[in-house]
Design an enzyme around this catalytic site. Structure first.
Site, PDB file in Angstrom:
ATOM      1  N   SER A 138       0.853  -1.197   0.000  1.00 35.81           N
ATOM      2  CA  SER A 138       0.000   0.000   0.000  1.00 35.81           C
ATOM      3  C   SER A 138       0.883   1.238   0.000  1.00 35.81           C
ATOM      4  CB  SER A 138      -0.899   0.006   1.235  1.00 35.81           C
ATOM      5  OG  SER A 138      -1.533   1.273   1.401  1.00 35.81           O
ATOM      6  N   TYR A 151      -1.829   0.637  10.110  1.00 43.62           N
ATOM      7  CA  TYR A 151      -1.837  -0.081   8.835  1.00 43.62           C
ATOM      8  C   TYR A 151      -0.598   0.260   8.013  1.00 43.62           C
ATOM      9  CZ  TYR A 151      -3.530  -1.638   4.241  1.00 43.62           C
ATOM     10  OH  TYR A 151      -3.654  -2.256   3.013  1.00 43.62           O
TER      11      TYR A 151
END
Length: 233
Positions: A138, A151
Site C-alpha cells: 500500500s 496499517y
C-alpha cells in the site's frame, strides 16, 4: 506449461483477492483460496467450481496455516502465492497517540507475520516451478498519512520483509505490489460515510498485476502505475 498452474491466494473471498481468483480460474488455473467468512467463501466456491479450493480460516491461526501447507504440498507445486489478506485496524482510523496496542499487534500479525509464515511453507513449492510470490502492499507504507500509522507501518514492515526475502532468495521472483486505492470494503472502512465510487474496481487492477507476472521484472516493490497501460474505472 503443460502441468496445471496452481495459485494460493489469501483473502480470496472479497475485493482484490476475489477478483484475482476469478480471473485466474477463467484462465485455467487452480486456486487455493482462503477467507475468514465461511458463507462468502462458499459462494465463491459455488461460482468458480472445482478449480477453486476453498479453505476457511484466519491466516494468523497456525492451525489454518498448517492446513494450507498440507493442501499446497498435496498439489506438488505452486506457481503463484499472493498474500492479499490484510487487517485495516479500527474504523475510523485512530492516531498513533490513541492507537489500542492490542489491536496494533493483531494488525501486525495479519499484515506482517502471517505473510512470512505462508511464504516459509510455500518457498520450496515455488522453487519447484520457478514460481512467483506477491505481497500486497500500500502507498500508506510509504507516505506518512495521518491516522494511517497502524496499517501503514505494517505495510512498510511488509515491504522491507519482502525486499530482504528477495535478497535471500535470488532464484525466485518476489514482489511487493501496491495496487493503489480500490473500491473495496476495507477501503470504505477507512473512509466511513464517504463516497468512494470514484476509486477503481478491483477487477480493473487485476490485469495490471497479471502484466507484472507476465513480464517478471527483477524482484522488488512495484505499483499499479508501473504496469498500467490504461486507466479502467
Amino acid at each position: 506449461m503443460s502441468q496445471e498452474r496452481n495459485a494460493l491466494i489469501t483473502g480470496a473471498s472479497a475485493g482484490f483477492g476475489l477478483a484475482l481468483s476469478r480471473e485466474l480460474v477463467r484462465r485455467g488455473w487452480r486456486v487455493v483460496g482462503t477467507g475468514r467468512q465461511a458463507e462468502r467463501l462458499e459462494r465463491v466456491r459455488d461460482e468458480l467450481g472445482a478449480a477453486f479450493v476453498a479453505v476457511r480460516g484466519d491466516v494468523i491461526d497456525p492451525a489454518h496455516r498448517a492446513r494450507l501447507a498440507e493442501i499446497a504440498v498435496g498439489l506438488g507445486h505452486l506457481d503463484l502465492v499472493v498474500n492479499n489478506a490484510s487487517a485495516l485496524g479500527p474504523s475510523p482510523l485512530p492516531t498513533l497517540a490513541d492507537y489500542p496496542l492490542d489491536v496494533l499487534e493483531q494488525v501486525y500479525r495479519t499484515n506482517v507475520v502471517a505473510p512470512l509464515a505462508v511464504l516459509q511453507v510455500a518457498l520450496p513449492l515455488l522453487r519447484a516451478v520457478d514460481g512467483v510470490a506477491v505481497n500486497i502492499s500500500s502507498d500508506a507504507g510509504v507516505e506518512p498519512y495521518p491516522a494511517w500509522g497502524g496499517y501503514g507501518s505494517s505495510k512498510a514492515a511488509l515491504d522491507q520483509l519482502t525486499a530482504i526475502l528477495a535478497a535471500e532468495q535470488p532464484g525466485l521472483s518476489i514482489y511487493a505490489f501496491d495496487p493503489g486505492d480500490m473500491r473495496t470494503e476495507m477501503h470504505q472502512a477507512a473512509f466511513p460515510g464517504e463516497d468512494i465510487s470514484d476509486r477503481p474496481t478491483p477487477e480493473s487492477v487485476v490485469p495490471v498485476l497479471l502484466r507484472l507476472l507476465e513480464q517478471r521484472p527483477k524482484s522488488g516493490r512495484y505499483t499499479s502505475a508501473d504496469f498500467a497501460t490504461e486507466v479502467v474505472r
